[in-house]
Design a protein around this motif. Structure first.
Motif, short mmCIF file in Angstrom:
data_model
loop_
_atom_site.label_atom_id
_atom_site.label_comp_id
_atom_site.label_asym_id
_atom_site.label_seq_id
_atom_site.Cartn_x
_atom_site.Cartn_y
_atom_site.Cartn_z
N ILE A 54 0.80 -0.87 0.46
CA ILE A 54 0.85 0.10 -0.09
C ILE A 54 1.00 1.32 0.51
CG2 ILE A 54 -1.60 1.45 1.04
CD1 ILE A 54 -2.34 -1.49 2.74
N MET A 55 0.44 2.11 -1.34
CA MET A 55 1.53 3.00 -1.23
C MET A 55 0.97 4.41 -1.89
SD MET A 55 4.24 0.64 -3.90
CE MET A 55 2.47 -0.11 -4.59
N PRO A 56 1.19 4.96 -0.54
CA PRO A 56 -0.05 6.87 -0.75
C PRO A 56 1.22 7.30 -1.48
CG PRO A 56 0.64 6.36 1.78
CD PRO A 56 1.21 5.19 0.96
N ASP A 57 0.49 8.60 -2.26
CA ASP A 57 1.32 9.57 -2.77
C ASP A 57 1.48 10.85 -1.41
OD1 ASP A 57 2.13 9.18 -5.08
OD2 ASP A 57 0.72 9.15 -6.08
N LEU A 58 2.36 10.84 -0.60
CA LEU A 58 2.32 12.22 0.17
C LEU A 58 1.56 13.08 -0.07
CD1 LEU A 58 5.87 11.57 2.07
CD2 LEU A 58 3.67 10.09 2.43
N ARG A 59 1.19 14.54 0.62
CA ARG A 59 0.13 15.64 -0.14
C ARG A 59 1.59 16.59 -0.28
NH1 ARG A 59 -2.47 19.24 4.05
NH2 ARG A 59 -3.54 16.77 5.17
N ALA A 60 1.21 16.99 -0.59
CA ALA A 60 1.64 17.98 -1.91
C ALA A 60 3.07 16.72 -3.25
CB ALA A 60 2.64 18.27 -1.14
N HIS A 61 2.89 15.80 -3.36
CA HIS A 61 3.19 15.11 -4.33
C HIS A 61 2.61 14.03 -5.24
CE1 HIS A 61 6.26 15.74 -1.07
NE2 HIS A 61 7.47 15.69 -1.78
N GLY A 62 3.25 13.57 -6.20
CA GLY A 62 2.56 12.97 -6.76
C GLY A 62 1.08 13.06 -7.29
N PRO A 94 -0.15 21.88 9.34
CA PRO A 94 0.17 21.73 10.78
C PRO A 94 1.55 20.89 10.63
CG PRO A 94 -1.38 20.36 10.60
CD PRO A 94 -1.46 20.87 9.15
N GLU A 95 1.89 21.17 12.54
CA GLU A 95 3.25 20.43 13.04
C GLU A 95 2.86 18.68 12.88
OE1 GLU A 95 6.07 19.51 16.85
OE2 GLU A 95 3.99 21.07 16.91
N ASP A 96 3.89 18.49 11.67
CA ASP A 96 3.82 16.64 11.59
C ASP A 96 2.75 15.93 11.24
OD1 ASP A 96 6.05 15.99 12.41
OD2 ASP A 96 5.04 15.18 14.70
N VAL A 97 2.03 17.14 9.94
CA VAL A 97 1.06 17.17 8.97
C VAL A 97 1.26 15.39 8.46
CG1 VAL A 97 1.83 17.71 7.02
CG2 VAL A 97 -0.86 17.58 7.45
N LEU A 98 2.07 15.00 8.19
CA LEU A 98 2.13 13.60 7.27
C LEU A 98 2.08 12.81 8.19
CD1 LEU A 98 5.55 14.37 5.37
CD2 LEU A 98 3.04 14.87 4.68
N VAL A 99 2.48 12.88 9.41
CA VAL A 99 2.21 12.00 10.51
C VAL A 99 0.43 11.55 10.53
CG1 VAL A 99 1.80 10.80 13.20
CG2 VAL A 99 3.49 12.13 11.45
N ASP A 100 -0.60 12.66 10.58
CA ASP A 100 -1.87 12.81 10.67
C ASP A 100 -2.85 12.27 9.68
OD1 ASP A 100 -1.27 14.65 13.46
OD2 ASP A 100 -1.67 15.79 12.24
N ASP A 101 -1.78 12.60 8.57
CA ASP A 101 -2.03 11.72 7.60
C ASP A 101 -1.83 10.35 7.12
OD1 ASP A 101 -2.37 14.39 6.19
OD2 ASP A 101 -1.08 14.22 4.55
N LEU A 102 -0.89 9.46 7.85
CA LEU A 102 -0.78 8.70 7.76
C LEU A 102 -0.96 7.58 8.86
CD1 LEU A 102 1.13 6.14 7.36
CD2 LEU A 102 2.99 7.13 9.44
N ALA A 138 5.18 22.50 -1.80
CA ALA A 138 6.75 21.61 -1.08
C ALA A 138 7.05 22.57 -0.13
CB ALA A 138 7.32 21.15 -2.25
N ARG A 139 7.08 23.41 -0.19
CA ARG A 139 7.60 24.84 0.51
C ARG A 139 7.27 24.40 2.59
NH1 ARG A 139 9.85 29.51 2.73
NH2 ARG A 139 11.73 30.08 2.49
N LEU A 140 5.85 24.83 2.25
CA LEU A 140 4.90 24.71 3.09
C LEU A 140 4.56 23.50 4.25
CD1 LEU A 140 1.53 25.85 1.87
CD2 LEU A 140 3.33 26.96 3.92
N LEU A 141 5.26 22.17 3.23
CA LEU A 141 5.27 21.16 3.43
C LEU A 141 6.97 20.63 4.77
CD1 LEU A 141 4.16 18.36 4.07
CD2 LEU A 141 5.66 17.45 1.76
N LEU A 142 7.73 21.67 3.94
CA LEU A 142 8.83 21.40 4.34
C LEU A 142 9.33 21.75 6.00
CD1 LEU A 142 11.11 22.18 1.26
CD2 LEU A 142 11.07 19.95 2.86
#
Length: 251
Positions: free
Chosen positions: A59-67, A79-87, A177-181
């Motif tokens: 199972i392979m998601p495209d991270l937000r702002a990607h793919g 927000p802080e650690d948004v990729l963890v929230d998505d996960l 991407a800049r916001l995500l970083l």
């Protein structure tokens, strides 16, 4: 080649995330690296196929702002650690309770942060990641922000040239991407003592972009190290990475 199935789920703030799936069997959630995608990191060069052939549902998601996922420009959606929230939302949406988790580079960093936030995979895979890379995100992030801010003016020989070229190839939305970083956090070395599940640190022989993978494996309570060919950009193109993952997951 196995069929690649595509679905969409809602991440934090309703952001639409593309999820690509191959194979059937034990769920393995794999996260790609910065400026990349599920297609480039896992599918294109055959490593997802190797895992699917070994009996995993990859199972392979495209991270937000990607793919093929959305790339919102609203700062409130980073927000802080948004990729963890998505996960965590993805794990809940898919109803995963007994699964394995892995990632490459930013995906590895996100996987670690996910475990620290309460996810409990049976086994963990950290690709292209070293001990100093987890704690030294501010330095790595500054490098990529610089590449975004100088995009289109960076000439060959500049240390940011490769990042610029990859962003061009991947058609990265640089505002998103800049916001995500800015949303990604450091993980202090002492925090990884709480990561107790078996963890594979798999890294290209010539990849030191995120520090020492052997040092990371040694610092983890149940860490294992596997060396594969390549550097930080090329290691995902070698099938040895997928084979190392299978060996670890099936051991």
């Amino acid at each position: 080649m196995s069929e690649v199935r595509k679905d969409y789920v809602e991440g934090f703030g309703g952001t639409r995330l593309a999820v690509h799936t191959m194979g059937a069997g034990r769920p393995l959630l794999l996260l790609h690296g910065l400026f990349s995608s599920a297609q480039v990191n896992w599918i294109k060069y055959g490593n997802a196929q190797i895992l699917a052939d070994a009996g995993f549902e990859v199972i392979m998601p495209d991270l937000r702002a990607h793919g093929e996922s959305e790339a919102p420009h609203d700062p409130d959606l980073y927000p802080e650690d948004v990729l963890v929230d998505d996960l965590k939302l993805l794990v809940a949406e898919l109803g995963l309770s007994d699964f394995d988790l892995g990632g490459f580079s930013l995906g590895a960093r996100t996987s670690v942060r996910g475990v620290l936030a309460g996810l409990e995979p049976r086994k963990l895979i950290l690709g292209g990641m070293g001990l100093s890379g987890l704690a030294g995100w501010a330095r790595r992030s500054a490098h990529f922000v610089d590449a975004i801010d100088r995009f289109g003016t960076i000439e060959r020989g500049d240390r940011a040239f490769v990042a610029q070229a990859f962003m061009k190839t991947m058609k990265i939305d640089r505002v998103a991407a800049r916001l995500l970083l800015g949303s990604v956090d450091d993980t202090p070395p002492e925090a990884i003592a709480s990561i107790t599940m078996p963890t594979l640190c798999v890294c290209g022989k010539d990849d030191a972009d995120n520090g020492s993978a052997p040092d990371l494996a040694a610092a983890l309570p149940n860490g294992h190290y596997a060396e594969t060919p390549g550097n930080h950009m090329s290691s995902v193109t070698f099938k040895e990475m997928g084979r190392a993952m299978v060996d670890f997951l099936q051991s």
